[in-house]
Design an enzyme around this catalytic site. Structure first.
Site, short mmCIF file in Angstrom:
data_model
loop_
_atom_site.label_atom_id
_atom_site.label_comp_id
_atom_site.label_asym_id
_atom_site.label_seq_id
_atom_site.Cartn_x
_atom_site.Cartn_y
_atom_site.Cartn_z
N GLY A 143 -4.54 2.02 -2.16
CA GLY A 143 -5.03 1.25 -1.11
C GLY A 143 -5.79 0.18 -1.74
O GLY A 143 -5.21 -0.94 -2.23
N SER A 158 0.74 -1.33 0.12
CA SER A 158 -0.01 0.15 0.00
C SER A 158 0.77 1.16 -0.02
O SER A 158 1.83 1.29 0.63
CB SER A 158 -0.80 0.04 1.32
N ILE A 167 2.46 -0.18 7.07
CA ILE A 167 3.02 -1.39 6.75
C ILE A 167 3.26 -2.13 8.21
O ILE A 167 3.95 -1.65 9.11
CB ILE A 167 4.41 -1.34 6.07
N THR A 168 2.26 -3.00 8.37
CA THR A 168 2.26 -3.87 9.68
C THR A 168 3.71 -4.56 9.83
O THR A 168 4.51 -4.90 8.83
CB THR A 168 1.22 -4.89 9.62
N GLU A 226 -6.02 -5.80 3.98
CA GLU A 226 -5.78 -7.10 3.04
C GLU A 226 -7.24 -7.07 2.30
O GLU A 226 -7.72 -8.04 1.88
CB GLU A 226 -5.93 -8.45 3.80
N TYR A 243 2.56 -8.32 -9.46
CA TYR A 243 1.04 -8.29 -9.28
C TYR A 243 0.51 -9.51 -8.98
O TYR A 243 -0.35 -9.77 -8.14
CB TYR A 243 0.29 -7.41 -10.53
N SER A 273 -14.11 -4.70 2.87
CA SER A 273 -15.35 -5.38 2.69
C SER A 273 -15.68 -5.27 1.29
O SER A 273 -16.26 -6.21 0.65
CB SER A 273 -16.36 -5.13 3.71
N GLY A 333 -22.57 -4.00 29.98
CA GLY A 333 -23.26 -2.71 30.39
C GLY A 333 -22.13 -1.62 30.47
O GLY A 333 -21.10 -1.51 29.62
N GLY A 334 -22.20 -0.62 31.49
CA GLY A 334 -21.29 0.55 31.57
C GLY A 334 -19.74 0.10 31.58
O GLY A 334 -19.13 0.62 31.01
C1 LIG Z 1 -3.77 -1.24 10.81
C2 LIG Z 1 -3.52 -1.33 8.92
C3 LIG Z 1 -2.50 -2.10 8.86
C4 LIG Z 1 -2.05 -2.31 7.37
N1 LIG Z 1 -1.14 -3.17 7.07
C5 LIG Z 1 -0.68 -3.30 5.73
C6 LIG Z 1 0.26 -3.94 5.38
O1 LIG Z 1 1.05 -4.62 6.21
N2 LIG Z 1 0.91 -3.81 4.06
C7 LIG Z 1 0.19 -2.91 3.24
O2 LIG Z 1 0.67 -2.94 1.91
N3 LIG Z 1 -0.87 -2.45 3.50
C8 LIG Z 1 -1.46 -2.56 4.71
N4 LIG Z 1 -2.50 -1.71 5.02
C9 LIG Z 1 -3.24 -1.08 4.07
C10 LIG Z 1 -4.66 -1.54 3.76
O3 LIG Z 1 -4.44 -2.86 3.12
C11 LIG Z 1 -5.44 -0.36 3.13
O4 LIG Z 1 -5.73 0.51 4.15
C12 LIG Z 1 -6.78 -1.22 2.53
O5 LIG Z 1 -6.42 -1.69 1.32
C13 LIG Z 1 -7.67 0.15 2.09
O6 LIG Z 1 -6.84 1.05 1.24
P1 LIG Z 1 -7.05 2.44 1.52
O7 LIG Z 1 -6.87 2.96 3.04
O8 LIG Z 1 -6.18 3.43 0.55
O9 LIG Z 1 -8.95 2.69 1.42
P2 LIG Z 1 -9.32 3.28 -0.05
O10 LIG Z 1 -8.86 2.26 -1.03
O11 LIG Z 1 -9.00 4.94 -0.20
O12 LIG Z 1 -11.11 3.00 0.27
C14 LIG Z 1 -11.72 4.04 1.01
C15 LIG Z 1 -13.28 3.47 0.91
O13 LIG Z 1 -13.50 3.35 -0.60
C16 LIG Z 1 -14.11 2.00 -0.91
N5 LIG Z 1 -13.76 1.66 -2.18
C17 LIG Z 1 -12.54 1.82 -2.65
N6 LIG Z 1 -12.67 1.37 -3.92
C18 LIG Z 1 -13.73 0.66 -4.10
C19 LIG Z 1 -14.34 0.16 -5.12
N7 LIG Z 1 -13.97 -0.20 -6.31
N8 LIG Z 1 -15.75 -0.18 -4.94
C20 LIG Z 1 -16.20 0.14 -3.92
N9 LIG Z 1 -15.70 0.63 -2.98
C21 LIG Z 1 -14.42 1.07 -2.89
C22 LIG Z 1 -13.45 1.26 0.18
O14 LIG Z 1 -14.15 -0.07 0.39
C23 LIG Z 1 -13.27 1.91 1.43
O15 LIG Z 1 -14.53 1.90 2.10
C24 LIG Z 1 -2.91 -1.54 6.49
C25 LIG Z 1 -3.91 -0.84 6.65
C26 LIG Z 1 -4.29 -0.60 8.26
C27 LIG Z 1 -5.49 0.36 8.52
#
Ligand SMILES: Cc1cc2nc3c(=O)[nH]c(=O)nc-3n(C[C@H](O)[C@H](O)[C@H](O)COP(=O)(O)OP(=O)(O)OC[C@H]3O[C@@H](n4cnc5c(N)ncnc54)[C@H](O)[C@@H]3O)c2cc1C
Length: 408
Positions: free
Chosen positions: A159, A154, A185-186, A391, A260, A394, A367-368
């Protein structure tokens, strides 16, 4: 073509009386039935999580740091190299065991679960499938004993649309020069090896994406800001900075342009383990809710005597079981070499939605006090949110499922 008719010409009678295939095939086993080895493994990880991790969960969450000595214990127990062959110092275990480990650790602390998840189901998984014998010999013994791995796909601008990544890799003879930034990056704070994706042929679009094995000490590589998060606070999540980072040619994983495929395929498997993290988390929430319900008295009775509370607990248990069936089925399909991409997406989607409801319900049963940091369910409610994000969100899981349905 017409849609399916009610009166299909299926020869039902024939099907009913078909002789049983000879020789008799082994009867399919129930999905939740574990082998003796799996049971022993599960019991060992469960005991370890309860005895060695639980006492530190609150302090690690508050500090936002995972104890180094627990990571050392992960290595000592073989949890950081479950599927790595024994000849490289690994356990020679199975993907299903990795899933069980993530579930058991997450029942106590989902941060512990994700550390082991990233190491096994993303990093090692990719190396098992695509590393050369030389790369395996160089990195497996270290990943099995003291090096944490991270998986860097990412970026700020990519993302869900992961392959729009902007990090570039320029070929310079015996090495590549990488420039760009990674986000989220976790394991980055602890990691010694980063499986990092960069585009080596931007003109080829996603077919230029290439996977690199980057050691923390490589020149031009730096771990940047650590995120201050809502949940799984003890698991580190950091930015990575690549400023003319010099990566030897022999540190390309797979072929140039194959990144990819490596990313898609590892994430398909990783998603099953995130489903396991969510089952574990929900199970933890249910255990806390059950034990609180048996102690808390109102109207002269423990609240567990009220049918309204019993029904909530019973619904949580049922939902957890349903999610477990999806997760275990996806894992068993993968191990059997059968297609599992859609099932993995369903498992992750369902388990993360289920766990969010379970964590929320567990607070209500308390509860509370459930709303305070004095009880562990508040933390699980914060931890659970990420299950629907990382990953693949939803929505991205639903897209995968819909593509299959619509034949795309
Ligand atoms: C705690 C944490 C740990 C992570 N660890 C890693 C890691 O180790 N390595 C790594 O590479 N990444 C990691 N990630 C990144 C993670 O995989 C991304 O945050 C995730 O894929 C979502 O991308 P984004 O945050 O850019 O959200 P966005 O892609 O901007 O999405 C924002 C919203 O738009 C929606 N959306 C986007 N595109 C579409 C579509 N085509 N149709 C419908 N809805 C859509 C999404 O569902 C979401 O609700 C981590 C993230 C977090 C929060």
């Amino acid at each position: 073509m017409l849609a399916t008719r009610w009166h299909s010409p299926m020869p039902y009678a024939k099907l009913l009386y078909m002789p049983i295939a000879q020789p008799a095939e082994a009867a399919p086993v129930p999905l939740t039935a574990l082998s003796e080895d799996e049971k022993l493994f599960q019991a060992t990880v469960r005991k370890f999580a309860r005895e060695q991790i639980r006492p530190h969960v609150r302090e690690m969450d508050e500090a936002g740091v995972f104890r180094k000595e627990i990571i050392t214990q992960f290595f000592d127990m073989g949890l950081m190299a479950i599927e790595v062959p024994e000849e490289y110092g690994g356990q020679g275990g199975s993907f299903f065991q990795a899933v069980l480990a993530v579930e058991e650790l997450s029942a106590v602390d989902p941060s512990a679960g994700v550390i082991v998840d990233v190491q096994n189901t993303l990093c090692l998984n990719a190396l098992l499938r695509w590393a050369t014998p030389e790369q395996k010999a160089r990195y497996f013994p270290r990943l099995a004993t003291n090096i944490v791995g991270a998986y860097a796909l990412s970026e700020a601008g990519s993302g869900s649309d992961a392959f729009a990544l902007n990090t570039r890799a320029e070929h310079r003879g015996d090495h590549f020069l990488l420039n760009g930034r990674k986000l989220w990056i976790t394991n980055a704070a602890e990691a010694g090896l980063f499986l990092l994706f960069a585009n080596a042929r931007p003109e080829a679009g996603h077919k230029g994406i290439t996977a690199f094995l980057i050691e923390r000490g490589f020149s031009g590589f730096q771990v940047g800001k650590k995120e201050d998060k809502l949940g799984i606070r003890a698991s580190s999540t950091c930015e990575l900075i690549l400023d003319n980072c010099r990566v030897p040619r022999e540190n390309v994983l797979g072929e140039v342009g194959q990144g990819y495929k490596i990313a898609i395929e590892t994430l398909n498997e990783g998603r099953i383990a995130i489903g396991a993290q969510m089952i574990g988390l929900a199970r933890g929430a249910l255990d806390h809710a059950v034990s609180y319900a048996k102690q808390r008295k109102q109207f002269g009775k423990t609240i567990s005597e009220f049918q309204g509370v019993q029904f909530e607990l019973a619904k949580m248990a049922t939902d957890i079981e349903a999610a477990r069936l999806l997760v275990y089925n996806a894992a068993r399909l993968k191990e059997a070499g059968l297609p599992f991409q859609t099932e993995a997406a369903m498992a992750k989607y369902f388990a993360s939605e289920m766990a969010e409801k379970a964590a929320s319900k567990a607070i209500e049963v308390h509860g509370g006090v459930g709303f305070t940091k004095d009880y562990p369910v508040e933390k699980l409610y914060r931890d659970v949110k990420v299950g629907r994000i990382y990953e693949g969100t939803s929505n991205i899981q639903l897209l995968t499922i819909a593509k299959k349905l619509l034949g795309k």
